[in-house]
Design an enzyme around this catalytic site. Sequence first.
Site, PDB file in Angstrom:
ATOM      1  N   GLY A  10      11.701 -14.709  -1.231  1.00 17.21           N
ATOM      2  CA  GLY A  10      10.812 -13.789  -0.506  1.00 17.21           C
ATOM      3  C   GLY A  10      10.003 -14.525   0.554  1.00 17.21           C
ATOM      4  N   ASN A  32      16.270 -12.160  -7.544  1.00 20.52           N
ATOM      5  CA  ASN A  32      17.388 -11.204  -7.650  1.00 20.52           C
ATOM      6  C   ASN A  32      17.683 -10.546  -6.301  1.00 20.52           C
ATOM      7  OD1 ASN A  32      15.337  -9.392  -7.316  1.00 20.52           O
ATOM      8  ND2 ASN A  32      15.886  -8.085  -9.055  1.00 20.52           N
ATOM      9  N   GLY A  36      14.120  -9.910  -1.178  1.00 16.62           N
ATOM     10  CA  GLY A  36      14.151 -11.217  -0.515  1.00 16.62           C
ATOM     11  C   GLY A  36      15.453 -11.416   0.230  1.00 16.62           C
ATOM     12  N   SER A  74       8.181  -9.890  -7.143  1.00 19.39           N
ATOM     13  CA  SER A  74       7.770  -8.479  -7.174  1.00 19.39           C
ATOM     14  C   SER A  74       7.978  -7.903  -5.779  1.00 19.39           C
ATOM     15  CB  SER A  74       6.281  -8.327  -7.528  1.00 19.39           C
ATOM     16  OG  SER A  74       5.892  -6.968  -7.362  1.00 19.39           O
ATOM     17  N   ASN A  98       8.291 -12.525 -19.697  1.00 21.24           N
ATOM     18  CA  ASN A  98       9.352 -13.529 -19.857  1.00 21.24           C
ATOM     19  C   ASN A  98       8.919 -14.879 -19.294  1.00 21.24           C
ATOM     20  OD1 ASN A  98      11.188 -11.890 -21.153  1.00 21.24           O
ATOM     21  ND2 ASN A  98      12.176 -11.204 -19.256  1.00 21.24           N
ATOM     22  N   TYR A 144       2.825  -0.194  -8.155  1.00 21.44           N
ATOM     23  CA  TYR A 144       2.488  -1.575  -7.769  1.00 21.44           C
ATOM     24  C   TYR A 144       1.139  -1.972  -8.351  1.00 21.44           C
ATOM     25  CZ  TYR A 144       1.848  -5.612  -4.603  1.00 21.44           C
ATOM     26  OH  TYR A 144       1.659  -6.872  -4.075  1.00 21.44           O
ATOM     27  N   LYS A 148       0.537  -4.832 -11.236  1.00 23.79           N
ATOM     28  CA  LYS A 148      -0.216  -6.050 -10.962  1.00 23.79           C
ATOM     29  C   LYS A 148      -1.428  -6.174 -11.883  1.00 23.79           C
ATOM     30  CE  LYS A 148       2.172  -8.016  -7.745  1.00 23.79           C
ATOM     31  NZ  LYS A 148       2.601  -9.421  -7.859  1.00 23.79           N
ATOM     32  N   THR A 174      -1.058 -10.857   3.876  1.00 19.32           N
ATOM     33  CA  THR A 174      -0.623 -12.120   4.481  1.00 19.32           C
ATOM     34  C   THR A 174       0.599 -11.851   5.363  1.00 19.32           C
ATOM     35  OG1 THR A 174      -1.472 -13.293   2.558  1.00 19.32           O
ATOM     36  CG2 THR A 174       0.098 -14.486   3.915  1.00 19.32           C
ATOM     37  N   ARG A 185       5.796  -3.123   6.505  1.00 16.32           N
ATOM     38  CA  ARG A 185       4.370  -3.496   6.507  1.00 16.32           C
ATOM     39  C   ARG A 185       3.839  -3.437   7.935  1.00 16.32           C
ATOM     40  NH1 ARG A 185       4.078  -8.271   1.857  1.00 16.32           N
ATOM     41  NH2 ARG A 185       6.312  -8.584   2.107  1.00 16.32           N
TER      42      ARG A 185
HETATM   43  P1  NAD Z   1       8.741 -10.360  -0.814  1.00 19.53           P
HETATM   44  O1  NAD Z   1       9.284  -9.004  -1.098  1.00 19.53           O
HETATM   45  O2  NAD Z   1       9.114 -11.014   0.469  1.00 19.53           O
HETATM   46  O3  NAD Z   1       9.109 -11.362  -1.991  1.00 19.53           O
HETATM   47  C1  NAD Z   1       9.244 -10.975  -3.334  1.00 19.53           C
HETATM   48  C2  NAD Z   1      10.483 -11.665  -3.894  1.00 19.53           C
HETATM   49  O4  NAD Z   1      10.605 -11.335  -5.293  1.00 19.53           O
HETATM   50  C3  NAD Z   1      11.773 -11.186  -3.224  1.00 19.53           C
HETATM   51  O5  NAD Z   1      12.557 -12.298  -2.852  1.00 19.53           O
HETATM   52  C4  NAD Z   1      12.471 -10.355  -4.310  1.00 19.53           C
HETATM   53  O6  NAD Z   1      13.871 -10.317  -4.167  1.00 19.53           O
HETATM   54  C5  NAD Z   1      11.985 -11.051  -5.578  1.00 19.53           C
HETATM   55  N1  NAD Z   1      12.031 -10.207  -6.786  1.00 19.53           N
HETATM   56  C6  NAD Z   1      11.525  -8.966  -6.956  1.00 19.53           C
HETATM   57  N2  NAD Z   1      11.763  -8.516  -8.199  1.00 19.53           N
HETATM   58  C7  NAD Z   1      12.448  -9.516  -8.846  1.00 19.53           C
HETATM   59  C8  NAD Z   1      12.970  -9.644 -10.152  1.00 19.53           C
HETATM   60  N3  NAD Z   1      12.884  -8.651 -11.067  1.00 19.53           N
HETATM   61  N4  NAD Z   1      13.587 -10.804 -10.483  1.00 19.53           N
HETATM   62  C9  NAD Z   1      13.719 -11.807  -9.577  1.00 19.53           C
HETATM   63  N5  NAD Z   1      13.223 -11.728  -8.312  1.00 19.53           N
HETATM   64  C10 NAD Z   1      12.609 -10.594  -7.952  1.00 19.53           C
HETATM   65  O7  NAD Z   1       7.156 -10.244  -0.931  1.00 19.53           O
HETATM   66  P2  NAD Z   1       6.004 -11.314  -0.623  1.00 19.53           P
HETATM   67  O8  NAD Z   1       5.131 -10.752   0.412  1.00 19.53           O
HETATM   68  O9  NAD Z   1       6.588 -12.672  -0.448  1.00 19.53           O
HETATM   69  O10 NAD Z   1       5.204 -11.268  -1.992  1.00 19.53           O
HETATM   70  C11 NAD Z   1       5.351 -12.276  -2.981  1.00 19.53           C
HETATM   71  C12 NAD Z   1       4.334 -12.059  -4.090  1.00 19.53           C
HETATM   72  O11 NAD Z   1       3.023 -12.110  -3.554  1.00 19.53           O
HETATM   73  C13 NAD Z   1       4.476 -10.696  -4.777  1.00 19.53           C
HETATM   74  O12 NAD Z   1       4.237 -10.859  -6.150  1.00 19.53           O
HETATM   75  C14 NAD Z   1       3.391  -9.872  -4.135  1.00 19.53           C
HETATM   76  O13 NAD Z   1       2.941  -8.858  -4.988  1.00 19.53           O
HETATM   77  C15 NAD Z   1       2.314 -10.917  -3.864  1.00 19.53           C
HETATM   78  N6  NAD Z   1       1.439 -10.503  -2.755  1.00 19.53           N
HETATM   79  C16 NAD Z   1       1.856 -10.584  -1.455  1.00 19.53           C
HETATM   80  C17 NAD Z   1       0.994 -10.164  -0.434  1.00 19.53           C
HETATM   81  C18 NAD Z   1       1.375 -10.255   1.014  1.00 19.53           C
HETATM   82  O14 NAD Z   1       0.574  -9.825   1.864  1.00 19.53           O
HETATM   83  N7  NAD Z   1       2.491 -10.802   1.404  1.00 19.53           N
HETATM   84  C19 NAD Z   1      -0.267  -9.656  -0.754  1.00 19.53           C
HETATM   85  C20 NAD Z   1      -0.631  -9.565  -2.089  1.00 19.53           C
HETATM   86  C21 NAD Z   1       0.221 -10.016  -3.087  1.00 19.53           C
HETATM   87  N1  UDP Z   2       0.217   1.067   8.730  1.00 17.45           N
HETATM   88  C1  UDP Z   2       0.251   1.695   9.972  1.00 17.45           C
HETATM   89  N2  UDP Z   2       1.432   1.711  10.646  1.00 17.45           N
HETATM   90  C2  UDP Z   2       2.567   1.137  10.169  1.00 17.45           C
HETATM   91  C3  UDP Z   2       2.523   0.489   8.911  1.00 17.45           C
HETATM   92  C4  UDP Z   2       1.325   0.479   8.216  1.00 17.45           C
HETATM   93  O1  UDP Z   2      -0.756   2.228  10.446  1.00 17.45           O
HETATM   94  O2  UDP Z   2       3.603   1.192  10.859  1.00 17.45           O
HETATM   95  C5  UDP Z   2      -1.083   1.015   8.017  1.00 17.45           C
HETATM   96  C6  UDP Z   2      -1.014   1.456   6.560  1.00 17.45           C
HETATM   97  O3  UDP Z   2      -1.146   2.870   6.465  1.00 17.45           O
HETATM   98  C7  UDP Z   2      -2.203   0.712   5.991  1.00 17.45           C
HETATM   99  C8  UDP Z   2      -2.250  -0.600   6.807  1.00 17.45           C
HETATM  100  O4  UDP Z   2      -1.510  -0.317   7.997  1.00 17.45           O
HETATM  101  O5  UDP Z   2      -3.394   1.426   6.233  1.00 17.45           O
HETATM  102  C9  UDP Z   2      -1.629  -1.787   6.090  1.00 17.45           C
HETATM  103  O6  UDP Z   2      -0.358  -1.393   5.646  1.00 17.45           O
HETATM  104  P1  UDP Z   2       0.664  -2.388   4.924  1.00 17.45           P
HETATM  105  O7  UDP Z   2       1.833  -1.546   4.511  1.00 17.45           O
HETATM  106  O8  UDP Z   2       0.958  -3.566   5.771  1.00 17.45           O
HETATM  107  O9  UDP Z   2      -0.111  -2.960   3.658  1.00 17.45           O
HETATM  108  P2  UDP Z   2      -1.141  -2.364   2.570  1.00 17.45           P
HETATM  109  O10 UDP Z   2      -2.373  -3.152   2.797  1.00 17.45           O
HETATM  110  O11 UDP Z   2      -1.360  -0.901   2.792  1.00 17.45           O
HETATM  111  O12 UDP Z   2      -0.468  -2.651   1.278  1.00 17.45           O
END
Ligand code: NAD
Ligand code: UDP
Length: 312
Positions: A10, A32, A36, A74, A98, A144, A148, A174, A185
Amino acid sequence: MRVLITGAAGFLGSHLTDALLADGHEVLGVDNFCTGSLQNLAHLEHESRFELMNHDICESFDPKHVDYIFNFASPASPPDYMRLGIETLMVGSAGTRNMLEVAAKYGAKFLHASTSECYGDPDQHPQTEEYWGHVNPIGPRSVYDESKRFSEALVTAYWRYRKVDARLVRIFNTYGPRLQANDGRVISNFMTQALRGEDLTIYGDGSQTRSFCYVSDEVDGILRLSRSDEHAPVNIGNPSEWTILDCANAVKRVIGSNSQIVFHPLPQDDPTQRQPDITKAKALLGWEPKIDLETGLKLSLEYFRSSIKAAA
Ligand code: NAD
Ligand code: UDP
């Protein structure tokens, strides 16, 4: 150390993999590929200290001895977790359990990727770690948010009852290179729309706020937390708060785009405000973000440009 990273393919997991390899560790990535991409790890094809396993962590498995587990698997973008609702609930329950069992078996340290979504649509602003949140347990985002929140309870229980040496990072929005360009996003949408000369889609009136952290700052905070002994949640995010309308205009400025801004209905339970209080991270980890939104968007530009080309 031999480090296990779930969700390694991911966005965040792949950056974390790079950072831990750069620190000299061996990394076993497990994914999986439900959200990603192998592309995020393609540069590691010949890296002998990196191994990749295609596996759903909801099914138990034995990775053999590991010293540290970073549990990042996730779905994370709202369109992804709403499409994969039950899978999202399962990875935060069965999947996290797990991985905690593996940690207990091998005495591995543990860091779990939690989220600002634990605060829901917050009625405390900015959000400190002490705030319990304001979450709809059955709304469209509940798959979600509750996944979490359950993971946080489970991680804390394994620390309390089974003595797993565990940490919880509450990650705020992020962004950066390797964010899937089509994951829905806000930064992915605005960047790809502006680069294609399409309209930028704002949901609602754009007055809702988010606080955006560039990926290198986020990973730095996560690694500092991984080296600490803190077991209670720690916010890692950029406290600079943006309305979504201002964010759209920032993207337009960075790209030099004259795309129009159009308004679509606001999704149900979309949080109205989000801003981390990072007092704890500053005091505990000596961490604070360095990269502001416009700089981070510039650093992400080339990645989104090539993603669009590859998809064309
Ligand atoms: P992402 O979707 O890019 O990465 C998640 C990865 O998890 C993917 O590669 C996906 O294939 C893998 N995955 C999902 N379910 C799985 C399973 N059952 N078994 C094995 N792999 C699995 O998302 P991300 O932005 O990189 O987020 C990574 C983590 O950080 C997540 O737990 C997410 O909730 C948390 N997080 C991210 C943000 C953000 O802004 N990016 C914010 C808050 C929390
Ligand atoms: N959003 C938006 N236009 C888009 C995608 C998202 O206005 O094309 C808004 C969404 O409704 C939320 C904020 O941008 O208020 C952040 O959305 P995102 O899906 O990135 O993450 P969230 O913080 O909601 O999990």
